[in-house]
Design an enzyme around this catalytic site. Sequence first.
Site, PDB file in Angstrom:
ATOM      1  N   CYS A 157       0.827  -1.212   0.000  1.00 34.80           N
ATOM      2  CA  CYS A 157       0.000   0.000   0.000  1.00 34.80           C
ATOM      3  C   CYS A 157       0.858   1.257   0.000  1.00 34.80           C
ATOM      4  O   CYS A 157       1.358   1.669   1.050  1.00 34.80           O
ATOM      5  CB  CYS A 157      -0.940  -0.032   1.210  1.00 34.80           C
ATOM      6  SG  CYS A 157      -2.008   1.411   1.320  1.00 34.80           S
ATOM      7  N   CYS A 210      -0.544   4.120   2.071  1.00 35.47           N
ATOM      8  CA  CYS A 210      -0.356   3.944   3.516  1.00 35.47           C
ATOM      9  C   CYS A 210       1.102   4.192   3.908  1.00 35.47           C
ATOM     10  O   CYS A 210       1.387   4.854   4.901  1.00 35.47           O
ATOM     11  CB  CYS A 210      -0.698   2.516   3.948  1.00 35.47           C
ATOM     12  SG  CYS A 210      -2.259   1.912   3.305  1.00 35.47           S
ATOM     13  N   ASP A 211       2.034   3.616   3.148  1.00 33.97           N
ATOM     14  CA  ASP A 211       3.425   3.558   3.613  1.00 33.97           C
ATOM     15  C   ASP A 211       4.392   4.429   2.818  1.00 33.97           C
ATOM     16  O   ASP A 211       5.550   4.568   3.211  1.00 33.97           O
ATOM     17  CB  ASP A 211       3.922   2.100   3.560  1.00 33.97           C
ATOM     18  CG  ASP A 211       3.130   1.199   4.506  1.00 33.97           C
ATOM     19  OD1 ASP A 211       2.605   1.727   5.508  1.00 33.97           O
ATOM     20  OD2 ASP A 211       3.032  -0.011   4.238  1.00 33.97           O
TER      21      ASP A 211
HETATM   22  C1  LIG Z   1       0.221  -3.706   5.658  1.00 30.36           C
HETATM   23  C2  LIG Z   1      -0.916  -2.719   5.605  1.00 30.36           C
HETATM   24  C3  LIG Z   1      -0.713  -1.435   6.062  1.00 30.36           C
HETATM   25  C4  LIG Z   1      -1.763  -0.519   6.019  1.00 30.36           C
HETATM   26  N1  LIG Z   1      -1.552   0.746   6.500  1.00 30.36           N
HETATM   27  C5  LIG Z   1      -2.566   1.634   6.499  1.00 30.36           C
HETATM   28  C6  LIG Z   1      -2.380   2.936   7.030  1.00 30.36           C
HETATM   29  O1  LIG Z   1      -1.287   3.304   7.478  1.00 30.36           O
HETATM   30  N2  LIG Z   1      -3.442   3.780   7.002  1.00 30.36           N
HETATM   31  C7  LIG Z   1      -4.669   3.416   6.493  1.00 30.36           C
HETATM   32  O2  LIG Z   1      -5.598   4.220   6.523  1.00 30.36           O
HETATM   33  N3  LIG Z   1      -4.863   2.186   5.973  1.00 30.36           N
HETATM   34  C8  LIG Z   1      -3.849   1.292   5.972  1.00 30.36           C
HETATM   35  N4  LIG Z   1      -4.039   0.058   5.435  1.00 30.36           N
HETATM   36  C9  LIG Z   1      -5.336  -0.253   4.818  1.00 30.36           C
HETATM   37  C10 LIG Z   1      -6.380  -0.555   5.916  1.00 30.36           C
HETATM   38  O3  LIG Z   1      -5.840  -1.509   6.793  1.00 30.36           O
HETATM   39  C11 LIG Z   1      -7.666  -1.063   5.291  1.00 30.36           C
HETATM   40  O4  LIG Z   1      -8.162  -0.123   4.363  1.00 30.36           O
HETATM   41  C12 LIG Z   1      -8.733  -1.287   6.378  1.00 30.36           C
HETATM   42  O5  LIG Z   1      -8.267  -2.182   7.352  1.00 30.36           O
HETATM   43  C13 LIG Z   1     -10.026  -1.848   5.767  1.00 30.36           C
HETATM   44  O6  LIG Z   1     -10.904  -2.052   6.814  1.00 30.36           O
HETATM   45  P1  LIG Z   1     -12.132  -3.063   6.727  1.00 30.36           P
HETATM   46  O7  LIG Z   1     -12.783  -2.995   8.048  1.00 30.36           O
HETATM   47  O8  LIG Z   1     -12.910  -2.795   5.517  1.00 30.36           O
HETATM   48  O9  LIG Z   1     -11.486  -4.505   6.480  1.00 30.36           O
HETATM   49  P2  LIG Z   1     -10.321  -5.324   7.178  1.00 30.36           P
HETATM   50  O10 LIG Z   1      -9.452  -4.488   8.022  1.00 30.36           O
HETATM   51  O11 LIG Z   1      -9.707  -6.106   6.061  1.00 30.36           O
HETATM   52  O12 LIG Z   1     -11.116  -6.325   8.134  1.00 30.36           O
HETATM   53  C14 LIG Z   1     -11.855  -7.393   7.611  1.00 30.36           C
HETATM   54  C15 LIG Z   1     -12.433  -8.175   8.765  1.00 30.36           C
HETATM   55  O13 LIG Z   1     -13.339  -9.145   8.254  1.00 30.36           O
HETATM   56  C16 LIG Z   1     -13.178 -10.353   8.956  1.00 30.36           C
HETATM   57  N5  LIG Z   1     -13.710 -11.438   8.113  1.00 30.36           N
HETATM   58  C17 LIG Z   1     -13.353 -11.809   6.852  1.00 30.36           C
HETATM   59  N6  LIG Z   1     -14.073 -12.879   6.456  1.00 30.36           N
HETATM   60  C18 LIG Z   1     -14.921 -13.172   7.472  1.00 30.36           C
HETATM   61  C19 LIG Z   1     -15.905 -14.185   7.695  1.00 30.36           C
HETATM   62  N7  LIG Z   1     -16.172 -15.126   6.774  1.00 30.36           N
HETATM   63  N8  LIG Z   1     -16.579 -14.212   8.885  1.00 30.36           N
HETATM   64  C20 LIG Z   1     -16.331 -13.266   9.825  1.00 30.36           C
HETATM   65  N9  LIG Z   1     -15.407 -12.281   9.676  1.00 30.36           N
HETATM   66  C21 LIG Z   1     -14.706 -12.248   8.516  1.00 30.36           C
HETATM   67  C22 LIG Z   1     -11.678 -10.414   9.222  1.00 30.36           C
HETATM   68  O14 LIG Z   1     -11.383 -11.304  10.280  1.00 30.36           O
HETATM   69  C23 LIG Z   1     -11.412  -8.950   9.603  1.00 30.36           C
HETATM   70  O15 LIG Z   1     -11.681  -8.744  10.962  1.00 30.36           O
HETATM   71  C24 LIG Z   1      -3.031  -0.893   5.476  1.00 30.36           C
HETATM   72  C25 LIG Z   1      -3.220  -2.193   5.012  1.00 30.36           C
HETATM   73  C26 LIG Z   1      -2.186  -3.098   5.064  1.00 30.36           C
HETATM   74  C27 LIG Z   1      -2.418  -4.522   4.581  1.00 30.36           C
END
Ligand SMILES: Cc1cc2nc3c(=O)[nH]c(=O)nc-3n(C[C@H](O)[C@H](O)[C@H](O)COP(=O)(O)OP(=O)(O)OC[C@H]3O[C@@H](n4cnc5c(N)ncnc54)[C@H](O)[C@@H]3O)c2cc1C
Length: 326
Positions: free
Chosen positions: A137, A140-141
Site C-alpha cells: 500500500c 499507507c506507507d
Molecule cells: C500492511 C498494511 C498497512 C496498512 N496501513 C494503512 C495505514 O497506514 N493507514 C490506512 O488508513 N490504511 C492502511 N491500510 C489499509 C487498511 O488496513 C484497510 O483499508 C482497512 O483495514 C479496511 O478495513 P475493513 O474494516 O474494511 O477490512 P479489514 O481491516 O480487512 O477487516 C476485515 C475483517 O473481516 C473479517 N472477516 C473476513 N471474512 C470473514 C468471515 N467469513 N466471517 C467473519 N469475519 C470475517 C476479518 O477477520 C477482519 O476482521 C493498510 C493495510 C495493510 C495490509
Amino acid sequence: MAATHSTRMLILGSGPAGLTAAIYGARAGLAPIVVQGIQPGGQLTITTDVENYPGFADVIQGPWLMEQMQKQAEHVGARMEWDHIVEVDLSSRPFRMLGDSGTVYLGDTLVIATGAQAKWLNLPSEERMKGKGVSACATCDGFFYRGKKVIVIGGGNTAVEEALYMTNHSHDVTLIHRRDSLRAEKILQERLFAHANIKVMWNREVAEFVGGGEPEGLVAVDLRDTVTGEIQRLDTEGAFIAIGHSPATELFKGQLELDKDGYIPVEPGTSRTSIPGVFACGDVMDKHYRQAVTAAGTGCMAALDAEKFLAEADFEAKPVRSLQEA
Ligand SMILES: Cc1cc2nc3c(=O)[nH]c(=O)nc-3n(C[C@H](O)[C@H](O)[C@H](O)COP(=O)(O)OP(=O)(O)OC[C@H]3O[C@@H](n4cnc5c(N)ncnc54)[C@H](O)[C@@H]3O)c2cc1C
C-alpha cells in the site's frame, strides 16, 4: 447443542469498518453482535506505524488502534464473537449465518465488513521483508520512503497509480512488469510514460527480495527476465506490490450481487446492497480508497442505514393507530 444468537444488527468483520458500525449500532440501541473472523482487528493488525488516521499527533501502531476501536465498541454495548462465518442464508429475514464453531447467528439486518486482502507474490523473502521495505500500500506507507529509491510491481491501474503517487515522495521510481505492455487505462499510461521520475522495466519479475543492514531493511531486489531467465540485481529501499486485491465475498456468491471483481456494489451515496436489510462497508465495497478512515466512514454509514431500515420496518409492522395508542 450449538448455540443460536439473535440480534437486530449482525456485523461480519472486526476491522475499522465493522467496529465503527458496531459503535454506531450500539449507540442506537441495536445491541450489535460482531463476528470477528480469523483476523480480529482486520488488516491494520499486521502493520506497525499508522500516521494518517486522524486524531493522533504522534505515530500510532496499527494493532493498538484496533484494540482501542474494539474497546470503544464493547464499552458502548457491542458484543464480540470470536468465530468465522462459513455459511450464509440471505433468502429471508432474519438473515442466517453459520459460524465455524457451529454457532448460528440470526440478524434482522446484516452489515458486511469482511474487507479485502492484498495479493502478494508469495516469496519467502517477501514474507520476511514485509514492513521492512516491502509493502502492499503506497498510500499507507509511501511517506516512510521519502527521498528513497523505490520500485512498484504490477501492470494494472493500481500499479500505475501507486507509481505516480510515489513520485510525491521519491525522484527515483521504477515500475516492474512481467509483460511488455500494461493493462492500465491509456490515460494513466500516458501520465506514467510522461513522468520524468518514473522508469519502466519490462519483462521482469521479482525472484527475491534482498535484506541488509542492522536493523534489517530492504536493500535490493533480484529481478528475473521473463524472456531470457537472466537474473539482475537492482538496488532499492522500498518495494510496493500492486498486483490487486481479493475481496472476502466468496460466501455471498449466488446470493448477493457482486461486481466482476467480486466487490459488493452499493447504491451510490449509501451502504445499501442488492438485498434490503443487507449493508456493506469498508474495503469489501471500496476498490478505490482502501484506507482505515474511509472504512470507518462507510462503517458509520452502514450502521445508520441499518438503523433507518429497522425503524421503517417497525413502523410498517405497527399500524399508525396502535402507535398513537402506545
Ligand atoms: C500492511 C498494511 C498497512 C496498512 N496501513 C494503512 C495505514 O497506514 N493507514 C490506512 O488508513 N490504511 C492502511 N491500510 C489499509 C487498511 O488496513 C484497510 O483499508 C482497512 O483495514 C479496511 O478495513 P475493513 O474494516 O474494511 O477490512 P479489514 O481491516 O480487512 O477487516 C476485515 C475483517 O473481516 C473479517 N472477516 C473476513 N471474512 C470473514 C468471515 N467469513 N466471517 C467473519 N469475519 C470475517 C476479518 O477477520 C477482519 O476482521 C493498510 C493495510 C495493510 C495490509
